[in-house]
Design an enzyme around this catalytic site. Structure first.
Site, PDB file in Angstrom:
ATOM      1  N   HIS A  55       0.850  -1.190   0.000  1.00 10.88           N
ATOM      2  CA  HIS A  55       0.000   0.000   0.000  1.00 10.88           C
ATOM      3  C   HIS A  55       0.887   1.242   0.000  1.00 10.88           C
ATOM      4  O   HIS A  55       2.083   1.148   0.247  1.00 10.88           O
ATOM      5  CB  HIS A  55      -0.919   0.003   1.227  1.00 10.88           C
ATOM      6  CG  HIS A  55      -0.149   0.046   2.519  1.00 10.88           C
ATOM      7  ND1 HIS A  55       0.309  -1.095   3.141  1.00 10.88           N
ATOM      8  CD2 HIS A  55       0.268   1.087   3.267  1.00 10.88           C
ATOM      9  CE1 HIS A  55       0.979  -0.752   4.233  1.00 10.88           C
ATOM     10  NE2 HIS A  55       0.975   0.560   4.330  1.00 10.88           N
ATOM     11  N   HIS A  87       5.852   6.431  -1.173  1.00  8.09           N
ATOM     12  CA  HIS A  87       6.605   5.199  -1.416  1.00  8.09           C
ATOM     13  C   HIS A  87       5.759   3.995  -1.025  1.00  8.09           C
ATOM     14  O   HIS A  87       4.763   4.131  -0.321  1.00  8.09           O
ATOM     15  CB  HIS A  87       7.919   5.201  -0.628  1.00  8.09           C
ATOM     16  CG  HIS A  87       7.713   5.156   0.852  1.00  8.09           C
ATOM     17  ND1 HIS A  87       7.367   6.284   1.590  1.00  8.09           N
ATOM     18  CD2 HIS A  87       7.752   4.123   1.730  1.00  8.09           C
ATOM     19  CE1 HIS A  87       7.225   5.932   2.857  1.00  8.09           C
ATOM     20  NE2 HIS A  87       7.449   4.629   2.969  1.00  8.09           N
TER      21      HIS A  87
END
EC number: 3.1.4.58
Length: 188
Positions: free
Chosen positions: A40, A125
């Protein structure tokens, strides 16, 4: 419950994370690895939140993000956060996106209105692993890992519960907030 708000990055990223983890393991890296299905992009970590407040957060985010435009972001290279000249976290980079930054800002405003402190610095990220051991020449090894660019569609964000165990973290989706309006409560 320990909670965070994130973008579910989908099956393609899931597969890439699993592939990268296997490659890094073969190179000698040891870490608390992310399982591909848990991949995620975190927008905010909320820490411990009681059940009633979780529902309030989901409702506030759903209202705040109604009408937010559907968009995409692209993945970049493998990177890392460093601590004392060693990698602390290895991640898949996300190419800069004005719309993604706006989503983070809108999420932060909603959370701060409910009394949460949210980091102002947003570095998009997708975490691959939290390092325990890195082999010599670790930086050169990381540079050898080439990644396919993936375009990830985004039309909602989700509120997750995180449960830590010796086998690693387990994430459970609690709510999804659709940009088109609507709050989906998942079984938890």
């Amino acid at each position: 419950m320990r909670t965070f708000i994130a973008i579910d990055t989908g099956q393609k990223i899931s597969s890439i994370v699993d592939t990268v983890v296997e490659r890094l393991k073969r190179m000698g890296f040891k870490a608390s690895w992310v399982v591909g299905n848990n991949a995620h992009l975190t927008l905010a970590f909320l820490n411990e939140v009681d059940r009633e407040k979780v529902e309030l957060v989901a409702s506030m985010l759903s209202k705040r993000l109604r009408g937010f435009p559907t968009f995409t972001f692209s993945t970049g290279k493998l990177g890392f956060f460093r601590h004392k000249n060693l990698p602390r976290v290895i991640w898949i980079g996300v190419k800069p996106s004005v719309v993604l930054n706006n989503l983070f800002r809108e999420t932060r405003v909603a959370l701060e209105s409910l009394g949460f402190n949210v980091e102002e610095n947003f570095h998009a990220h997708i975490t691959v692993g939290r390092m325990k051991f890195s082999p010599p020449y670790w930086k050169k090894l990381i540079e050898t890992v080439e990644l396919e660019e993936v375009i990830v569609p985004v039309n909602e964000i989700s509120l997750f519960k995180s449960e830590l165990s010796p086998e690693g973290a387990r994430y459970t989706k609690l709510f999804s907030c659709s940009f088109e309006g609507g709050l989906i409560k998942h079984d938890f």
